[in-house]
Design a protein around this motif. Structure first.
Motif, PDB file in Angstrom:
ATOM      1  N   ILE A 177       1.795  -3.296  -1.685  1.00  0.00           N
ATOM      2  CA  ILE A 177       3.057  -3.259  -0.934  1.00  0.00           C
ATOM      3  C   ILE A 177       3.031  -2.143   0.107  1.00  0.00           C
ATOM      4  O   ILE A 177       3.474  -2.337   1.250  1.00  0.00           O
ATOM      5  CB  ILE A 177       4.248  -3.111  -1.903  1.00  0.00           C
ATOM      6  N   THR A 178       2.489  -0.988  -0.259  1.00  0.00           N
ATOM      7  CA  THR A 178       2.412   0.125   0.693  1.00  0.00           C
ATOM      8  C   THR A 178       1.533  -0.228   1.884  1.00  0.00           C
ATOM      9  O   THR A 178       1.887   0.052   3.030  1.00  0.00           O
ATOM     10  CB  THR A 178       1.875   1.382  -0.012  1.00  0.00           C
ATOM     11  N   GLY A 179       0.372  -0.825   1.615  1.00  0.00           N
ATOM     12  CA  GLY A 179      -0.499  -1.244   2.715  1.00  0.00           C
ATOM     13  C   GLY A 179       0.195  -2.237   3.631  1.00  0.00           C
ATOM     14  O   GLY A 179       0.063  -2.163   4.854  1.00  0.00           O
ATOM     15  N   GLY A 180       0.936  -3.164   3.058  1.00  0.00           N
ATOM     16  CA  GLY A 180       1.655  -4.140   3.864  1.00  0.00           C
ATOM     17  C   GLY A 180       2.769  -3.523   4.685  1.00  0.00           C
ATOM     18  O   GLY A 180       2.932  -3.833   5.873  1.00  0.00           O
ATOM     19  N   ILE A 181       3.542  -2.629   4.081  1.00  0.00           N
ATOM     20  CA  ILE A 181       4.662  -2.010   4.798  1.00  0.00           C
ATOM     21  C   ILE A 181       4.165  -1.144   5.949  1.00  0.00           C
ATOM     22  O   ILE A 181       4.713  -1.191   7.059  1.00  0.00           O
ATOM     23  CB  ILE A 181       5.535  -1.190   3.828  1.00  0.00           C
ATOM     24  N   LEU A 182       3.121  -0.360   5.705  1.00  0.00           N
ATOM     25  CA  LEU A 182       2.645   0.563   6.746  1.00  0.00           C
ATOM     26  C   LEU A 182       2.026  -0.155   7.942  1.00  0.00           C
ATOM     27  O   LEU A 182       1.946   0.416   9.024  1.00  0.00           O
ATOM     28  CB  LEU A 182       1.654   1.564   6.151  1.00  0.00           C
ATOM     29  N   SER A 183       1.583  -1.394   7.757  1.00  0.00           N
ATOM     30  CA  SER A 183       1.013  -2.126   8.892  1.00  0.00           C
ATOM     31  C   SER A 183       1.945  -3.245   9.354  1.00  0.00           C
ATOM     32  O   SER A 183       1.508  -4.153  10.059  1.00  0.00           O
ATOM     33  CB  SER A 183      -0.348  -2.693   8.518  1.00  0.00           C
TER      34      SER A 183
ATOM     35  N   GLY B 100      -5.147  -2.826   0.386  1.00  0.00           N
ATOM     36  CA  GLY B 100      -4.490  -1.810  -0.439  1.00  0.00           C
ATOM     37  C   GLY B 100      -4.516  -2.168  -1.911  1.00  0.00           C
ATOM     38  O   GLY B 100      -4.785  -1.323  -2.769  1.00  0.00           O
ATOM     39  N   GLY B 101      -4.243  -3.433  -2.229  1.00  0.00           N
ATOM     40  CA  GLY B 101      -4.295  -3.869  -3.620  1.00  0.00           C
ATOM     41  C   GLY B 101      -5.697  -3.793  -4.198  1.00  0.00           C
ATOM     42  O   GLY B 101      -5.888  -3.372  -5.346  1.00  0.00           O
ATOM     43  N   LEU B 102      -6.697  -4.172  -3.401  1.00  0.00           N
ATOM     44  CA  LEU B 102      -8.081  -4.112  -3.883  1.00  0.00           C
ATOM     45  C   LEU B 102      -8.541  -2.676  -4.106  1.00  0.00           C
ATOM     46  O   LEU B 102      -9.225  -2.387  -5.100  1.00  0.00           O
ATOM     47  CB  LEU B 102      -9.018  -4.817  -2.905  1.00  0.00           C
TER      48      LEU B 102
END
Length: 169
Positions: free
Chosen positions: A98-104, A119-121
């Motif tokens: 979720i953090t990787g998705g939000i930041l991009s 981010g999940g991987l």
């Protein structure tokens, strides 16, 4: 497997944000210092000043990015702990995604999905390695069963007493 030494959830956000900022400051300071030293003109004084200049210019921005990532990750993690009512590796993995998705998110849906997967991987690898180390080192902390037969206990002591007896002779 659970972390008992961590702060409770509202305070954990500030703690993680500060830790990420410190990690970003130290890591980027080293990296930017070496990069500035390498790319500076010849002469030791110029190279050192080039390294210091690179640290001053780029390190605060990189440390701030680390702090933003750490703070957002911790916010999502605390939210998941509140929703799921348990702390386990899945919270970290989902928080990383979720953090990787939000930041991009400003770069479009495709980049957002790709960053969420990455981010999940990454968090899956980190959590998996942590679990493996815990399992491999668990035998060191297992309880030792005492010998029930007194002669079995004496067998282990004979090695020491025999060595001590032969040293006295």
């Amino acid at each position: 497997m659970e972390e008992y030494a961590r702060e409770p959830c509202p305070y954990r956000i500030v703690d993680d944000c500060g830790g990420a900022f410190a990690m970003g400051s130290i890591g980027s300071g080293l990296f930017q210092g070496l990069k500035g030293f390498r790319n500076a003109p010849q002469g030791m004084r110029r190279r050192v000043m080039g390294g210091v200049s690179a640290i001053k210019y780029r390190s605060p921005a990189i440390a701030g990015n680390f702090a933003a990532w750490g703070g957002l990750f911790s916010i999502v993690d605390c939210t998941l702990v509140g929703l799921r009512r348990k702390e386990d590796p899945w919270n970290s993995i989902i928080s990383g995604a979720i953090t990787g998705g939000i930041l991009s998110g400003r770069k479009g849906k495709a980049t957002m999905a790709y960053s969420a997967i990455v981010g999940g991987l990454l968090l899956t690898i980190i959590e998996g390695v942590g679990i493996l180390f815990t399992r491999f080192s668990a035998h060191q902390y297992s309880n030792v069963v005492p010998a029930s037969n007194p002669q079995d206990a004496q067998v282990g002591l004979d090695e020491f007493t025999f060595g001590a007896a032969s040293a006295n002779m």
